[in-house]
Scaffold this active site. Structure first.
Site, short mmCIF file in Angstrom:
data_model
loop_
_atom_site.label_atom_id
_atom_site.label_comp_id
_atom_site.label_asym_id
_atom_site.label_seq_id
_atom_site.Cartn_x
_atom_site.Cartn_y
_atom_site.Cartn_z
N HIS A 228 -47.44 -11.24 20.74
CA HIS A 228 -47.21 -10.87 19.69
C HIS A 228 -48.60 -9.48 19.16
O HIS A 228 -49.89 -9.81 18.66
CB HIS A 228 -47.92 -11.35 18.51
CG HIS A 228 -46.64 -12.48 18.15
ND1 HIS A 228 -46.37 -13.42 19.11
CD2 HIS A 228 -46.08 -12.99 16.95
CE1 HIS A 228 -45.77 -14.68 19.07
NE2 HIS A 228 -45.62 -13.89 17.49
N HIS B 159 -37.40 -16.38 9.79
CA HIS B 159 -38.33 -15.86 8.99
C HIS B 159 -38.55 -14.31 8.90
O HIS B 159 -38.36 -13.63 9.76
CB HIS B 159 -40.04 -16.57 9.06
CG HIS B 159 -40.26 -16.19 10.65
ND1 HIS B 159 -39.37 -16.50 11.45
CD2 HIS B 159 -42.00 -15.68 11.26
CE1 HIS B 159 -40.30 -15.93 13.12
NE2 HIS B 159 -41.32 -15.63 12.31
N GLU C 2 -36.61 -13.76 17.00
CA GLU C 2 -37.37 -15.20 18.05
C GLU C 2 -36.50 -16.31 18.77
O GLU C 2 -36.79 -16.75 19.59
CB GLU C 2 -38.75 -15.93 17.55
CG GLU C 2 -39.73 -14.24 17.09
CD GLU C 2 -40.72 -15.27 16.53
OE1 GLU C 2 -42.06 -14.39 16.55
OE2 GLU C 2 -41.10 -16.12 15.87
C1 DHB Z 1 -46.22 -16.53 11.08
C2 DHB Z 1 -45.15 -16.26 11.94
C3 DHB Z 1 -44.82 -16.03 13.23
O1 DHB Z 1 -43.69 -16.22 13.52
C4 DHB Z 1 -45.94 -15.77 13.54
O2 DHB Z 1 -45.61 -14.46 15.28
C5 DHB Z 1 -47.15 -14.95 12.82
C6 DHB Z 1 -47.16 -15.14 11.30
C7 DHB Z 1 -45.34 -17.32 9.90
O3 DHB Z 1 -45.23 -17.73 9.44
O4 DHB Z 1 -47.22 -16.81 9.30
FE FE Z 2 -44.09 -14.66 16.09
#
Ligand code: DHB
Ligand code: FE
Length: 283
Positions: free
Chosen positions: A59, A194, A241
């Protein structure tokens, strides 16, 4: 010959790692998530492989956002834990397996996957949180060497789900032809649904996630047939992802057995899912 003994699909939400590091996993807000991990952790503790391969995404902590490889493999002896801006997590660095990584690299190249190679790489929450889901108390070292296999899911265009599944099949063949390690565990990480920013921030789709958790065992072809737009529409812009779970599944047999699965909403902004698959259905 080496054998894949298990596949573990798991979310990598940073706050899951932070909850473990801060020792608050028993608190009411976290207990349901960590209770869901219990049976998988018990089974995994009895089935430690010689080597693990962890399919993950960075990331913008280990690699610059301007240069994101579509598929990459880490061939180093050791991978340091990245400092993501709030100090590095208090977990061990990762021991790699250069010989096995180069074997996989050569075989994937011969199979038409033009891999980027990392001879040096810091690993972020995308890597360390799945390791913590597997092994909550590693002590001084993780249970075995771990080879990073990185997938671009953060820059457009991401590889298709079908391509990830095909990469997994090539990975499975590469593992089978390696004579040194005996047993291998594969982690497919990220997801579940998400979206962290934009108009649909906070978007979660439990119906899609539950379908995915079932199909990862029984019908991975259905998941591989979805387009990247399908993933983004149905699972959110970061839910894509999930295509990394298909690399794990592609490396396994047609028939696998779910040992345990868990699903919890919300962990942060993300649906946290887990699927532990046994590759040895005849034992
Ligand atoms: C969140 C989820 C993720 O996949 C990530 O890389 C960073 C944060 C989260 O839900 O806070
Ligand atoms: Fe992530």
């Amino acid at each position: 010959m080496s054998e894949v003994i298990w596949g573990l699909g798991t979310s990598h939400v940073p706050s899951i790692g932070a909850a473990m590091d801060r020792g608050v996993t028993d608190e009411p807000v976290w207990a349901p998530l960590f209770d869901g991990y219990g049976p998988a952790r018990e089974w995994l503790a009895k089935n430690t492989p010689d080597v693990a391969i962890l399919v993950y995404n960075d990331h913008a902590n280990g690699v610059d956002l301007d240069i994101v490889p579509t598929f990459a493999i880490g061939t180093a002896e050791k991978f340091s834990v990245a400092d993501e801006g709030f100090g590095r997590r208090p977990v061990p660095d990762v021991q790699g397996d250069p010989d096995f990584a180069f074997h996989i690299l050569n075989n994937l190249m011969d199979d038409g996957f033009d891999m980027t190679v990392f001879q040096e790489l810091d690993v972020d929450h995308g890597f360390t949180v799945p390791l913590s889901v597997w092994t909550p108390e590693p002590g001084d070292a993780w249970p075995c060497p771990v080879i990073p296999l990185m997938v671009n899911v953060i820059r457009y265009p991401q590889p298709t789900a079908a391509r990830c599944y095909a990469l997994g099949k090539a990975l499975g063949k590469a593992i089978e032809s390696y004579t040194e390690a005996q047993t291998v565990g594969i982690l497919g990480t990220g997801g579940m649904s998400h979206q962290l920013a934009g108009a649909r921030a906070g978007f979660i789709n439990p119906e899609f996630d539950k379908m995915f958790l079932e199909a990862i065992e029984n019908d991975p072809e259905k998941l591989a047939a979805l387009s990247r737009e399908d993933y983004i529409r149905l699972a959110g812009s970061e839910g894509i992802e999930l295509i990394m779970w298909l690399v794990m599944r592609g490396a396994m047999n047609a028939e696998v057995r779910t040992v345990h699965s868990a699903y919890h909403v919300p962990a942060s902004n993300t649906a946290a899912g887990l699927a532990l698959l046994d590759n040895r259905t005849d034992v």
